[in-house]
Write a protein that holds these residues in place. Structure first.
Motif, PDB file in Angstrom:
ATOM      1  N   ALA A 106       0.826  -1.214   0.000  1.00  0.00           N
ATOM      2  CA  ALA A 106       0.000   0.000   0.000  1.00  0.00           C
ATOM      3  C   ALA A 106       0.859   1.263   0.000  1.00  0.00           C
ATOM      4  CB  ALA A 106      -0.938   0.001   1.206  1.00  0.00           C
ATOM      5  N   THR A 107       2.134   1.150  -0.345  1.00  0.00           N
ATOM      6  CA  THR A 107       2.997   2.329  -0.413  1.00  0.00           C
ATOM      7  C   THR A 107       2.380   3.383  -1.318  1.00  0.00           C
ATOM      8  OG1 THR A 107       4.986   0.990  -0.087  1.00  0.00           O
ATOM      9  CG2 THR A 107       5.295   3.179  -1.032  1.00  0.00           C
ATOM     10  N   CYS A 108       2.329   4.626  -0.841  1.00  0.00           N
ATOM     11  CA  CYS A 108       1.807   5.715  -1.661  1.00  0.00           C
ATOM     12  C   CYS A 108       2.618   5.810  -2.952  1.00  0.00           C
ATOM     13  CB  CYS A 108       1.890   7.035  -0.898  1.00  0.00           C
ATOM     14  SG  CYS A 108       1.486   8.483  -1.905  1.00  0.00           S
ATOM     15  N   PRO A 109       1.972   5.923  -4.101  1.00  0.00           N
ATOM     16  CA  PRO A 109       2.718   6.036  -5.362  1.00  0.00           C
ATOM     17  C   PRO A 109       3.700   7.212  -5.383  1.00  0.00           C
ATOM     18  CG  PRO A 109       0.429   5.524  -5.814  1.00  0.00           C
ATOM     19  CD  PRO A 109       0.515   5.794  -4.335  1.00  0.00           C
ATOM     20  N   LEU A 110       3.407   8.271  -4.629  1.00  0.00           N
ATOM     21  CA  LEU A 110       4.326   9.412  -4.609  1.00  0.00           C
ATOM     22  C   LEU A 110       5.559   9.107  -3.763  1.00  0.00           C
ATOM     23  CD1 LEU A 110       1.768  12.352  -4.409  1.00  0.00           C
ATOM     24  CD2 LEU A 110       2.838  11.323  -6.414  1.00  0.00           C
ATOM     25  N   VAL A 111       5.416   8.253  -2.762  1.00  0.00           N
ATOM     26  CA  VAL A 111       6.580   7.774  -2.015  1.00  0.00           C
ATOM     27  C   VAL A 111       7.401   6.835  -2.902  1.00  0.00           C
ATOM     28  CG1 VAL A 111       7.352   6.427  -0.014  1.00  0.00           C
ATOM     29  CG2 VAL A 111       5.458   8.050   0.231  1.00  0.00           C
ATOM     30  N   GLY A 132      15.105  14.583   5.455  1.00  0.00           N
ATOM     31  CA  GLY A 132      13.946  14.026   6.142  1.00  0.00           C
ATOM     32  C   GLY A 132      14.190  13.912   7.623  1.00  0.00           C
ATOM     33  N   HIS A 133      13.251  13.279   8.331  1.00  0.00           N
ATOM     34  CA  HIS A 133      13.315  13.142   9.781  1.00  0.00           C
ATOM     35  C   HIS A 133      13.754  11.722  10.157  1.00  0.00           C
ATOM     36  CE1 HIS A 133      11.566  17.048  10.281  1.00  0.00           C
ATOM     37  NE2 HIS A 133      10.449  16.708   9.644  1.00  0.00           N
ATOM     38  N   ALA A 134      14.818  11.631  10.925  1.00  0.00           N
ATOM     39  CA  ALA A 134      15.350  10.329  11.349  1.00  0.00           C
ATOM     40  C   ALA A 134      14.271   9.521  12.062  1.00  0.00           C
ATOM     41  CB  ALA A 134      16.553  10.538  12.264  1.00  0.00           C
ATOM     42  N   GLY A 135      14.187   8.246  11.736  1.00  0.00           N
ATOM     43  CA  GLY A 135      13.255   7.353  12.407  1.00  0.00           C
ATOM     44  C   GLY A 135      11.861   7.321  11.824  1.00  0.00           C
ATOM     45  N   HIS A 136      11.531   8.259  10.939  1.00  0.00           N
ATOM     46  CA  HIS A 136      10.200   8.231  10.329  1.00  0.00           C
ATOM     47  C   HIS A 136      10.112   7.024   9.395  1.00  0.00           C
ATOM     48  CE1 HIS A 136       6.773   9.364   7.801  1.00  0.00           C
ATOM     49  NE2 HIS A 136       6.397  10.148   8.791  1.00  0.00           N
ATOM     50  N   PRO A 137       8.973   6.316   9.386  1.00  0.00           N
ATOM     51  CA  PRO A 137       8.866   5.118   8.538  1.00  0.00           C
ATOM     52  C   PRO A 137       9.182   5.377   7.067  1.00  0.00           C
ATOM     53  CG  PRO A 137       7.004   5.234  10.047  1.00  0.00           C
ATOM     54  CD  PRO A 137       7.761   6.515  10.215  1.00  0.00           C
ATOM     55  N   GLU A 138       8.801   6.553   6.564  1.00  0.00           N
ATOM     56  CA  GLU A 138       9.081   6.844   5.158  1.00  0.00           C
ATOM     57  C   GLU A 138      10.580   6.959   4.911  1.00  0.00           C
ATOM     58  OE1 GLU A 138       8.521  10.386   1.910  1.00  0.00           O
ATOM     59  OE2 GLU A 138       6.909  10.144   3.391  1.00  0.00           O
TER      60      GLU A 138
END
Length: 334
Positions: A106-111, A132-138
């Motif tokens: 279900a990964t967002c197509p923009l990701v 980006g932000h360390a530890g964020h799932p993305e």
């Protein structure tokens, strides 16, 4: 005879767009369709999106959330397992395949687009800078697309000031999709000043939904005594909206998950309220908060609309024959 006390007047500036983006809507639909098509349980690795209301609603329908694939019992390995909208490292689908699991991404197509941009940089011999932000799932998912040692994380302008790459002339950057547009522009500018040959991605990494919601908040915030953003404390794009509201002129800004979290004693005398919702917050909660203010104030509603979104992302091919009705999504769409 008791004389009714008149409610104080309140103007609510309701931002548009707000709430679910196409990627979040698609991810939730994938879980709902999997439950309809294959029956419960459907396993979901990590929160499908960062919102407790959504997670609890899906749990009530038969979804089971796990942190890792080894938590799925052997007798349920033929049941679907869904990967969250934030994306996962390459090692996760490889692990699922090794375990003979039936998985739906279900990964967002923009990701996914950011993943491809990062891999293209690396394929062309560039070291990848991920803002980006360390530890964020993305961020974990994007870094997990690349071989170890080929990507560096930069979070702030201060990080950009001290970053020392092995080859300053062979760098490419991508960004997390849910960052502050203004903050990210500052980081990119500093990196470009230090590394003039830095290569940008072929398209902007910050997604349209993040940009649109931030612009709507910028328009609505000036003159607001209070700005409420509906969203979860672990939702990056929701937290950025709180910051944007303050910078744009709101006297006070707060993040709430439900109307029950509002401290009415702390609200004080307000005449204008700004209201928006992060990309993973359902419209039903926005309505809930409006009703809570209507119970206490004589409200009038203004729409602060920046743009109209009509993006739609198709669900996985396996799920397209399954019919999705309006009723199936009414619990989040309000």
């Amino acid at each position: 005879m008791d004389i009714p006390i008149a409610k104080p007047p309140l103007t609510i500036r309701l931002c548009g767009p707000r709430g679910f983006c196409a990627g979040v809507d698609r991810a939730i639909q994938i879980v709902v369709l999997a439950l309809k098509g294959y029956g419960a349980p459907v396993y979901v690795r990590h929160e499908i999106v960062h919102n407790r209301y959504v997670v609890e609603g899906l749990e009530a329908k038969g979804a089971i959330f796990v942190e890792e694939l080894d938590e799925i019992p052997p007798e349920h390995r033929q049941q679907p397992v869904v990967f969250s909208a934030h994306g996962v490292p390459k090692s996760v689908p490889e692990d699922a395949t090794a375990r003979n699991l039936f998985f739906l991404d279900a990964t967002c197509p923009l990701v996914s687009k950011v993943h491809k941009q990062a891999m293209r940089h690396q394929r062309l011999g560039r070291h990848v800078i991920l803002i980006g932000h360390a530890g964020h799932p993305e961020v974990i998912g994007t870094m997990g697309q690349l071989p170890e040692g080929t990507v560096s994380l930069v979070e702030t302008i201060e990080d950009a000031d001290v970053y020392e790459p092995a080859d300053p002339d062979n760098l490419g950057f991508v960004t997390q999709t849910t960052l502050s547009v203004d903050d990210t522009a500052g980081v990119i500018k500093r990196l470009q000043e230090r590394f003039p040959n830095l290569t940008a991605p072929s398209a902007d990494s910050i997604c349209y939904a993040t940009t649109n919601r931030q612009e709507a908040v910028k328009q609505a915030a000036p003159g607001c005594d209070l700005f409420i953003v509906v969203g979860a404390p672990n939702s990056s794009n929701s937290k950025r909206l709180v910051e944007v509201a303050l910078r744009a002129g709101a006297q006070k800004s707060m993040l709430v998950q439900r109307a029950s979290e509002i401290d009415w004693a702390d609200i004080g005398d307000i005449a204008t309220l700004g209201l928006s919702a992060g990309a993973s917050a359902p419209e039903v909660i926005v309505n809930e908060i409006i009703e809570a203010f209507k119970a206490r104030f004589a409200t009038s509603l203004e729409l602060a609309e920046f743009s109209i979104e009509n993006e739609h992302f198709l669900v996985n091919r396996e799920l397209r024959p399954i019919e999705l009705t309006t009723e199936d999504m009414a619990w989040v769409n309000g």
